[in-house]
Design a protein around this motif. Sequence first.
Motif, PDB file in Angstrom:
ATOM      1  N   LEU B 150       0.808  -1.276  -0.048  1.00  0.00           N
ATOM      2  CA  LEU B 150      -0.105   0.000   0.228  1.00  0.00           C
ATOM      3  C   LEU B 150       0.794   1.555  -0.038  1.00  0.00           C
ATOM      4  N   ALA B 154       0.839   4.085  -3.202  1.00  0.00           N
ATOM      5  CA  ALA B 154       0.531   5.644  -2.858  1.00  0.00           C
ATOM      6  C   ALA B 154       1.762   6.588  -3.441  1.00  0.00           C
ATOM      7  N   VAL B 157       2.474   6.364  -7.339  1.00  0.00           N
ATOM      8  CA  VAL B 157       1.578   7.180  -8.242  1.00  0.00           C
ATOM      9  C   VAL B 157       1.787   8.741  -7.826  1.00  0.00           C
ATOM     10  N   GLU B 160       5.043   9.924  -9.667  1.00  0.00           N
ATOM     11  CA  GLU B 160       4.786   9.843 -11.132  1.00  0.00           C
ATOM     12  C   GLU B 160       4.431  11.016 -11.723  1.00  0.00           C
ATOM     13  N   ARG B 304       9.865  10.181   6.858  1.00  0.00           N
ATOM     14  CA  ARG B 304       8.814   9.905   7.158  1.00  0.00           C
ATOM     15  C   ARG B 304       7.608   9.713   6.260  1.00  0.00           C
ATOM     16  N   ARG B 310       4.136  14.905   1.502  1.00  0.00           N
ATOM     17  CA  ARG B 310       4.154  16.372   1.497  1.00  0.00           C
ATOM     18  C   ARG B 310       5.280  16.739   0.296  1.00  0.00           C
TER      19      ARG B 310
END
Lengths: 204, 341
Positions: B150, B154, B157, B160, B304, B310
Amino acid sequence: MFQTVVFYVFAAILLFAAVRVVTARNPVHATLFLVLAFATASGLWMLLEAEFLAIAMVLVYIGAVMVLFLFVVMMLDVNIDRLREGYWDYLAPGLAIAGMMVAEMAVVLVGRKFGLLTMPAPSPKPADYSNTREIGAVLYTQYVYAFELAAVVLLVAIVAAIALTLRRRKDSKFQDPARQVAVRKQDRIRIVSMPAEKTVSRDS
Amino acid sequence: MEFFEQLLGPAWPAVWTLVKIVAIVLPLMGMVAYLTLAERKVIGYMQVRLGPNRVGPKGLLQPIADALKLLTKEVIIPSGANKFLFVFAPVMSIMPALAAWAVIPFSPELVLADIDAGLLYVLAITSMGVYGVIIAGWASNSKYAFLGGLRSAAQIVSYEIAMGFALVGVLMMSRSLNLSDIVQRQAGGLGALSWNWVPLFPMFLVYLISGVAETNRAPFDVAEGESEIVAGFHVEYSGMAFAIFFLAEYANMILVSTLCAVMFLGGWLSPAPFLPDGFPWLAAKVAFVLFLFLWFRATFPRYRYDQIMRLGWKVFIPVTLVWLIVIGAWMQTPWWPWGQA
């Protein structure tokens, strides 16, 4: 000849994958079959010399949309028995919708507007012909207003979707990197001079 | 060669392409093996250790020993795992890492498929690499592997998008999607200064860092995150199945470095106008970028998870968008020093 063979192989895989998308019991398997269907469809487009569409399909649908799909589906706890409930109740409306879709497709595909006569097979282009450049030129000149309008509609949809689902918890803790960077030593540290509790005796 | 051409007849083009594919993949595999050794040596020296030095002279046979060990180990399929997908996941992760090499130009003549939409092809193929990680994470039937999958989905994607925007800058500079053309357009009288990294400097940095994140390398290796989720998505894999994930990771590193060299560092072009161009320059540039990868791993602590998100969404994407506008406007002015754009 070779292209025909490739077309039928791809079409067979595409149909098989599409059928498995709806018949697979495991939702993750169904999603992966959908990925396979997209990949073979992109192969078919490549046969039609629509290389930009074919690659954009892989890039957007397989590379981004289906990854997020899989992401969500993997975390679902799907109960197969619950899904089976009411199968017979849904059968009649389902069949009606399916029949309607078949009829709609028949009108388009069988009609006079969509045959080899009105839409001849694409003639092979020379090697230096750039499909991408052609699409870009048409998209940003002839159809520029429609294109920009579609982009704005999508943007509004994204903002609306986020605005509808965004919930701010009052008690959530977060860091503000700008404030973290702005911190200086004197903000956090206070140097105090304290008298020693015990004087060290020199002679020991 | 003509003798074989007559012998094989119509099958000749297919056979010849296969030969070319083997000629690319075999050196690549050798490079992957020795990249693992280079990584251990470089990080060793950075940490004031010697690194592996027992197998062969100066440890040069270490990768071969590692490969033999992994080949002879048993592939254990955990109970409750989805058998087909468990075996299929490593294949899905190595396939894009190898297929993308088809369009990489090694020198003006040396390229397997000189296709027009090369840049799009590379983007599309590399975007499929994430499936290996997700499927591995899901099929293992283990919570650590699942969390790793998972996280990786995330992260890949997110990065990219920044990577794609950085490549739009390259596209604007070269006005072509063909990788050979992209290299050719960077040729100029200024040598190293006429390459894309100068006008696209922010995008070069974004691409390089996103490349590190895309390949799940430290400091972005939360998909593996030994200290949190054991080994992430490949925790249940052993033997050759594990080795294939390993191969894919390193092949992807080499791929991202090569793309970086081709698109921002002038590919096979020489850094000074009086030196001859050629493949050795590309090799040197790839080696330099790979060294950066190893250096990052030895130097930076792991990000992290929320900081990774971010950085990707709130820093890289705005930076590339602003620079796209700057470049677009700059090109229209007479103060554009990089030739006819």
